[in-house]
Scaffold this active site. Structure first.
Site, short mmCIF file in Angstrom:
data_model
loop_
_atom_site.label_atom_id
_atom_site.label_comp_id
_atom_site.label_asym_id
_atom_site.label_seq_id
_atom_site.Cartn_x
_atom_site.Cartn_y
_atom_site.Cartn_z
CB ALA A 42 44.94 23.62 45.23
CG ASP A 245 41.67 21.18 37.84
OD1 ASP A 245 40.44 21.31 37.85
OD2 ASP A 245 42.27 20.26 38.40
#
Ligand code: RIB
Length: 298
Positions: A42, A245
């Site tokens: 995500a 990320d």
């Protein structure tokens, strides 16, 4: 506009800010607690979307309160959720995170993320076929990671494999990834090598090209030839959660500009991401990234 498909985890992060980390059997008073969206898949999807990419996520959520909040948050970030399964039974993934002095400690409970299947990857084939890059990490079953790498390779779409949390992987499908993006510790585990070996030697022996992250020191990359270095960008660190990320997302989004430029932008985006609390808190927009880079000397 880049088209990115992310195959990975979705977690609710339970974040405690504390003056220091606790030892076994110890209790201390924390400073702040918050629940914020996270999970490597995500996070990478959101970071890529904020940088201006068209993003689809393949993953799984429970039908619990966290699942509802996470689903709504991702939709608000304009991430395509057509391939995010909602499981009738079982909880959404969580990560218990302690942040102290800009560092973090994380315990992930995969829950629904353990149910992301190779069949979901196959079902997303049409999206993957027209993607500029696919991102996958290792908080989902290994067979699903393998299916992603194999499908991307078969379709001629570059797969960026972020081997976190790290484990040793079979060489026969590791070599199908376009890039692996470990830190030094993860690269040694991935290759089953001595962790004390010089990381540049490990990069030279990797079965596929490596982009190696070094925190505040930037990144090293090798795609044939000798490993090259991109320096890090100086910022005030509040919380390093999600920096990797953001790096991976920016690398995928800007890959079309060539590897050196993509790595430079990835280092800058990751630097911006650590200036706020929460994995997704500091992820920059494309405009913020451009403004930041325009202020840098090189
Ligand atoms: O990479 C950071 C992420 O790792 C956190 O958001 C947490 O959910 C864990 O998956």
């Amino acid at each position: 506009m880049s088209r990115i498909v992310v195959v990975g985890s979705i977690n609710m992060d339970l974040v405690t800010q504390a003056p220091r980390f606790v030892g076994p059997g110890e209790t201390i008073l924390g400073e702040r607690f918050l629940t914020v969206p996270g999970g490597k898949g995500a996070n990478q999807a959101v970071a890529a979307a904020r940088l201006g990419a068209e993003v689809a996520l393949v993953g799984a959520l429970g039908r619990d309160a966290f699942g509802d909040q996470l689903h709504a948050g991702l939709a608000a970030e304009h991430v395509n959720l057509d391939h995010v399964a909602r499981l009738e039974h079982g909880a959404s993934g969580t990560a218990s995170i302690t942040v102290a002095g800009g560092e973090n400690q994380i315990i992930v409970v995969p829950a629904a993320n353990a149910c992301v299947t190779p069949a979901q990857v196959t079902a997303a084939q049409a999206l993957i076929a027209r993607a500029d890059a696919v991102l996958v990490q290792m908080e989902i079953p290994l067979e699903t990671v393998e299916a992603t790498v194999r499908l991307g390779h078969r379709l001629g779409v570059p797969v960026i494999l972020n081997p976190a949390p790290a484990q040793q992987l079979p060489i026969d499908w590791l070599q199908l990834a376009r890039y692996v993006t470990p830190n030094q510790h993860e690269l040694a585990i991935l290759l089953g090598a001595d962790p004390h070996e010089d990381f540049r030697d490990l990069m030279r022996h990797s079965p596929c090209p490596v982009v190696l992250t070094r925190g505040g020191e930037g990144a090293w990359y090798r795609d044939g030839g000798e490993p090259a270095h991109q320096h890090g960008f100086k910022v005030e660190v509040v919380d390093s959660t999600g920096a990797g990320d953001t790096f991976n997302a920016a690398l995928a989004v800007f890959l079309k500009e060539g590897l050196p430029q993509a790595v430079r932008k990835a280092c800058a985006a990751a630097a911006l991401s650590v200036t706020r609390l929460g994995a997704q808190g500091g992820m920059p927009s494309g405009r913020e990234l451009s403004a930041f880079l325009a202020q840098q000397a090189d």
